[in-house]
Design an enzyme around this catalytic site. Sequence first.
Site, PDB file in Angstrom:
ATOM      1  N   LYS A  59     -25.208  -7.170  -0.908  1.00 40.54           N
ATOM      2  CA  LYS A  59     -26.454  -7.909  -0.743  1.00 40.54           C
ATOM      3  C   LYS A  59     -26.683  -8.790  -1.963  1.00 40.54           C
ATOM      4  CE  LYS A  59     -31.429  -7.280   0.100  1.00 40.54           C
ATOM      5  NZ  LYS A  59     -32.522  -6.309   0.321  1.00 40.54           N
ATOM      6  N   SER A  86     -34.810  -7.070   4.519  1.00 39.40           N
ATOM      7  CA  SER A  86     -34.286  -8.239   3.837  1.00 39.40           C
ATOM      8  C   SER A  86     -32.773  -8.217   3.648  1.00 39.40           C
ATOM      9  CB  SER A  86     -34.963  -8.369   2.469  1.00 39.40           C
ATOM     10  OG  SER A  86     -34.660  -7.269   1.637  1.00 39.40           O
ATOM     11  N   SER A 100     -35.939  -2.486   4.013  1.00 40.77           N
ATOM     12  CA  SER A 100     -34.984  -3.596   4.055  1.00 40.77           C
ATOM     13  C   SER A 100     -33.533  -3.213   4.267  1.00 40.77           C
ATOM     14  CB  SER A 100     -35.103  -4.429   2.771  1.00 40.77           C
ATOM     15  OG  SER A 100     -36.318  -5.130   2.754  1.00 40.77           O
TER      16      SER A 100
END
Length: 526
Positions: free
Chosen positions: A98, A173, A197
């Site tokens: 990420k 996210s 997320s």
Amino acid sequence: MPVDRPDDDAIAVAAAHFGLHLDAADREEFAQLIDGALASYDVVEGLYDTEPADVVSRDYQFPDAGQNPLGAWYVTTRRIAGDPTLVGPLVGRSLAVKDNIAVAGVPMMNGSRALEGFVPNRDATVVSRLIDAGAVVAGKAVCEDLCFSGSSFTSATGPVRNPWDRDREAGGSSSGSAALVANGDVDLALGGDQGGSIRIPAAFCGVVGHKPTFGLVPYTGAFPIERTIDHVGPITRTVLDAAHMLSVIAGRDGADPRQSDTVTVGDYVSGLDAGVAGLRIGILAEGFGHAASQSEVDDIVRSAAERFSDIGAIVESVSIPWHLNAFHVWNVIATDGGAYQMLNGSGYGLNASGLYDPDQMAYFAQRRVVHADELSESVKLVALCGHHGVNALGGASYGKARNLVPEIMAAYGTALEDFDLLVMPTVPYVATALPQPGVERATYVATALGMLANTAPFNVTGHPALSIPAGQHKGMPVGLMIVGRHFDDATVLRAGHAFEMLCGGFPAPHAVNAPDTPTARVIPTS
């Protein structure tokens, strides 16, 4: 190199901020005193500059649209791997990181123009541990703007598309991480989780996402939002892979203030096949029937939860009224805390021990102001509301929210004395259509943040929480969330694995066409 000195105007602005009334003579006198105080800052600069970090160079590229049909890659990298003689379950497994997690020598944007162009010189602890265990970094996965969205359209690079239906959101996210795993582009991914997320995109994309117990996995090297709710963890196709990843990344690193001396690392792999016979599983009543809930999603998750009884678990309903208010406590902490630490505090904030990245702090502090108008609407909301909460309200609401956390933890803790695990929908609905550019602000914010009711409470309490696929509605995945006791991540994963085995595995996007009915098979296998 000396640090910058404030001019008369800057001193006047600072004085006004603190309610001081200084005339020109006062400001001139304080300028001399400030100059003397800043001499210590100069010394620190000199000491720090004598020990520069090694500059790491790694090959990377920004993929074009043809190479990135889901919009899920930020950059791809040439094989970043460790010792080629290693053996073990992660050797040769491809990994997406990420893009709020540092990979040295590779650009890190955190989904935002406010960090675009920054290149860290140190791997995050979790990245180092995975490389040392044989995983191969394939690139950085797109995440939402400063990670403050549960949907997948706020990144400055554009929307991330769901591999089940490319007109729909992938969740956020950790949007790119889940989409890449679901699409089969990588074997493993790292995600971050402050309000859901990891679990939200896992649910929307039909993969496995595990938010570990707070503090179990070091956050060192990941861009923070608020250190009391920051988590990092695995996103994978199978629970076994998540368990292997957790086995590698768990444990103290001595550099993260989120980790106490009592962090307890378990054995997450060897007991996976023990099943759930005799476990007491509570279906959380308040996890269903939210204003945004789709009744079909509720029905699929209830049906999936009840199937645990087919393999020996005791499944009953449980009520925890605090669950309905826990989101609001999280919202105050994430909003005031995010504005105070992430925005005003340049990500890291102050007043905590641990390893900082001062280069990143300085870079973000400058660009955050220059590119403020380009921030997502959800981040702007945090900035404006959080500024009011911290300044006009004096941070008192944050203090009250933090003081309520022990009550919330006790409410879940009481239920977890009677039950080994709690289950509920990860999110109240399946992935929705990506909003069109120019959507009105209220719709934008509702789409970005409207799915957090079940996930966010466990960022406040720190309980381990796993999202696994429970079925499909209208051809889109439905997520089931399993929550356990602190540091009992092993039991959470064991239950997820047992359900996966019961279903014969979790389907990939190209392999399923689920009927539009709440009574569909829990996991279609063809």
